[in-house]
Write an enzyme that holds these catalytic residues in place. Structure first.
Site, PDB file in Angstrom:
ATOM      1  CB  ALA A  63      -0.883  -0.008   1.234  1.00  0.00           C
ATOM      2  N   GLY A 112       1.045  -5.212   0.753  1.00  0.00           N
ATOM      3  CA  GLY A 112      -0.066  -5.463  -0.179  1.00  0.00           C
ATOM      4  C   GLY A 112       0.342  -6.283  -1.393  1.00  0.00           C
ATOM      5  CD  GLU A 115      -2.107  -7.520   2.941  1.00  0.00           C
ATOM      6  OE1 GLU A 115      -1.723  -6.430   2.470  1.00  0.00           O
ATOM      7  OE2 GLU A 115      -2.840  -7.602   3.942  1.00  0.00           O
ATOM      8  CD  GLU A 135       1.794  -5.634   6.066  1.00  0.00           C
ATOM      9  OE1 GLU A 135       2.587  -6.500   6.517  1.00  0.00           O
ATOM     10  OE2 GLU A 135       1.221  -5.766   4.974  1.00  0.00           O
TER      11      GLU A 135
HETATM   12  N1  COA Z   1       4.498   3.317  -0.345  1.00  0.00           N
HETATM   13  C1  COA Z   1       4.868   4.449  -0.933  1.00  0.00           C
HETATM   14  N2  COA Z   1       6.054   4.629  -1.521  1.00  0.00           N
HETATM   15  C2  COA Z   1       6.894   3.579  -1.512  1.00  0.00           C
HETATM   16  C3  COA Z   1       6.566   2.362  -0.916  1.00  0.00           C
HETATM   17  C4  COA Z   1       5.301   2.238  -0.324  1.00  0.00           C
HETATM   18  N3  COA Z   1       4.875   1.089   0.229  1.00  0.00           N
HETATM   19  N4  COA Z   1       7.618   1.521  -1.048  1.00  0.00           N
HETATM   20  C5  COA Z   1       8.556   2.202  -1.720  1.00  0.00           C
HETATM   21  N5  COA Z   1       8.128   3.449  -2.008  1.00  0.00           N
HETATM   22  C6  COA Z   1       8.832   4.489  -2.744  1.00  0.00           C
HETATM   23  C7  COA Z   1       9.904   5.169  -1.895  1.00  0.00           C
HETATM   24  O1  COA Z   1       9.345   6.204  -1.124  1.00  0.00           O
HETATM   25  C8  COA Z   1      10.838   5.670  -2.968  1.00  0.00           C
HETATM   26  O2  COA Z   1      10.260   6.805  -3.568  1.00  0.00           O
HETATM   27  P1  COA Z   1      11.086   8.222  -3.594  1.00  0.00           P
HETATM   28  O3  COA Z   1      12.357   7.878  -4.294  1.00  0.00           O
HETATM   29  O4  COA Z   1      10.195   9.132  -4.342  1.00  0.00           O
HETATM   30  O5  COA Z   1      11.271   8.563  -2.169  1.00  0.00           O
HETATM   31  C9  COA Z   1      10.793   4.577  -4.013  1.00  0.00           C
HETATM   32  O6  COA Z   1       9.581   3.903  -3.804  1.00  0.00           O
HETATM   33  C10 COA Z   1      11.937   3.582  -3.901  1.00  0.00           C
HETATM   34  O7  COA Z   1      11.898   3.031  -2.590  1.00  0.00           O
HETATM   35  P2  COA Z   1      13.151   3.087  -1.577  1.00  0.00           P
HETATM   36  O8  COA Z   1      12.610   2.993  -0.190  1.00  0.00           O
HETATM   37  O9  COA Z   1      14.017   4.277  -1.871  1.00  0.00           O
HETATM   38  O10 COA Z   1      13.904   1.756  -1.992  1.00  0.00           O
HETATM   39  P3  COA Z   1      14.853   0.889  -1.076  1.00  0.00           P
HETATM   40  O11 COA Z   1      15.520  -0.091  -1.999  1.00  0.00           O
HETATM   41  O12 COA Z   1      15.730   1.740  -0.239  1.00  0.00           O
HETATM   42  O13 COA Z   1      13.876   0.078  -0.082  1.00  0.00           O
HETATM   43  C11 COA Z   1      11.931  -1.180   0.512  1.00  0.00           C
HETATM   44  C12 COA Z   1      12.951  -0.860  -0.586  1.00  0.00           C
HETATM   45  C13 COA Z   1      10.852  -2.076  -0.090  1.00  0.00           C
HETATM   46  C14 COA Z   1      12.632  -1.921   1.659  1.00  0.00           C
HETATM   47  C15 COA Z   1      11.325   0.116   1.048  1.00  0.00           C
HETATM   48  O14 COA Z   1      10.889   0.892  -0.048  1.00  0.00           O
HETATM   49  C16 COA Z   1      10.160  -0.094   1.962  1.00  0.00           C
HETATM   50  O15 COA Z   1      10.338  -0.425   3.125  1.00  0.00           O
HETATM   51  N6  COA Z   1       8.923   0.101   1.460  1.00  0.00           N
HETATM   52  C17 COA Z   1       7.719  -0.039   2.249  1.00  0.00           C
HETATM   53  C18 COA Z   1       7.331  -1.520   2.359  1.00  0.00           C
HETATM   54  C19 COA Z   1       6.142  -1.652   3.298  1.00  0.00           C
HETATM   55  O16 COA Z   1       6.225  -1.442   4.488  1.00  0.00           O
HETATM   56  N7  COA Z   1       4.998  -2.038   2.711  1.00  0.00           N
HETATM   57  C20 COA Z   1       3.784  -2.252   3.468  1.00  0.00           C
HETATM   58  C21 COA Z   1       2.974  -1.030   3.578  1.00  0.00           C
HETATM   59  S1  COA Z   1       1.552  -1.284   4.609  1.00  0.00           S
END
Ligand code: COA
Length: 268
Positions: A63, A112, A115, A135
């Protein structure tokens, strides 16, 4: 446009297309997917759906945190309406969709994204896929069905380990858990998903829909209710021309092979 669609050989290839955000599921993407599923359901040119992610990193990182954080700040009622119910609608629609939906997991499937993989009927993962239920690191629980479907797929303790640690897990582990059907080299991901769809599309759409409905509804019912659901699906198919032709064809083939072997091995 956050979702791309390409139709070929009765398969709709749906690509989540926000690669710069790791294909995070914002509200517009979820709404678009729901609209597409409505359209696919009544489109006879489409027999199956493959869902994948654009770019070389992610299927979906879950999400859209930046967006749903705004709903959370507006209070639980708004967050439930805008975020939770929306996401739950998507995974429930995918789970019960009457045409097979196959996830082709090309990279990160976090939150998500995981999921969606839990909810769809079948899943093929690239060797480059990586799954997680992160999460808990945000201080919340999964909200698109992730506390319900993973335990049903993988068992309570194995699901709780992933839900409570938030640790990423490999596609091979996803295979062991029953979350995906196959793990394939990255270059073979879409061909493998297409091959799986094609093997299903040899069969009658009403029988496919019946099997999906019986399994999906039966999984969430008692065994007695599940057997009733199975019987209802059969009763729906029993009067159809397709089943009559299928049975008659099988019996005719048997008769031909029996008469051939009688000719080859005459008695006495
Ligand atoms: N929602 C919104 N934006 C997201 C996202 C999410 N779930 N996951 C990644 N992005 C965005 C980042 O903000 C970044 O955008 P930006 O460059 O404009 O800031 C881009 O995608 C790349 O992600 P980034 O975090 O820089 O990559 P990374 O390789 O350092 O890390 C993850 C990868 C997956 C570990 C990290 O993005 C993350 O923890 N994402 C969230 C995962 C999560 O908790 N999902 C469940 C949500 S309920």
């Amino acid at each position: 446009m956050t979702v791309l669609v390409e139709i070929q050989d009765r398969i709709a290839l749906v690509t989540l297309d926000r690669p710069d955000k790791l294909n995070a599921l914002n509200f517009a993407t979820i709404d678009r997917l729901l609209d597409l599923l409505d359209a696919f359901e009544v489109d006879d040119r489409i027999g199956a759906v493959i869902l994948t992610g654009a770019g070389d990193r992610a299927f979906s990182a879950g999400a859209d945190i930046a967006e749903f954080a705004v709903s959370v700040r507006a209070g639980s009622a708004v967050a439930l309406r805008d975020f939770v119910r929306r996401g739950q609608s998507l995974t429930a629609r995918l789970e019960a969709f009457p045409k097979p939906v196959i996830a082709a997991v090309n990279g990160l499937a976090f939150g998500g994204g995981c999921e969606i993989t839990e909810a769809v009927h079948l899943a093929v993962a690239s060797e480059r896929a990586l799954f997680a239920k992160p999460e808990i690191q945000l201080g919340m629980v999964p909200t698109f069905g992730g506390t319900q479907r993973l335990p049903r797929l993988a068992g309570r303790k194995r699901a709780l380990e992933l839900l409570l640690t938030g640790d990423p897990f490999t596609p091979e582990h996803a295979l062991e858990l029953g979350l995906v059907n196959q793990v394939v080299p990255h270059g073979e991901l879409l061909p493998s998903a297409r091959h799986l769809a094609t093997r299903i599309l040899r069969h009658e759409p009403s029988a496919i829909a019946g099997a999906i409905a019986a399994v999906t509804r039966g999984l969430n019912a008692s065994i007695a209710e599940g057997l009733q659901i199975e019987a209802e699906q059969f009763a729906r198919l029993a009067p159809t021309r397709t089943l009559a032709d299928g049975l008659a064809g099988w019996l005719a083939r048997k008769e031909i092979s029996a008469s051939r072997s009688a000719t080859c091995h005459p008695a006495g």
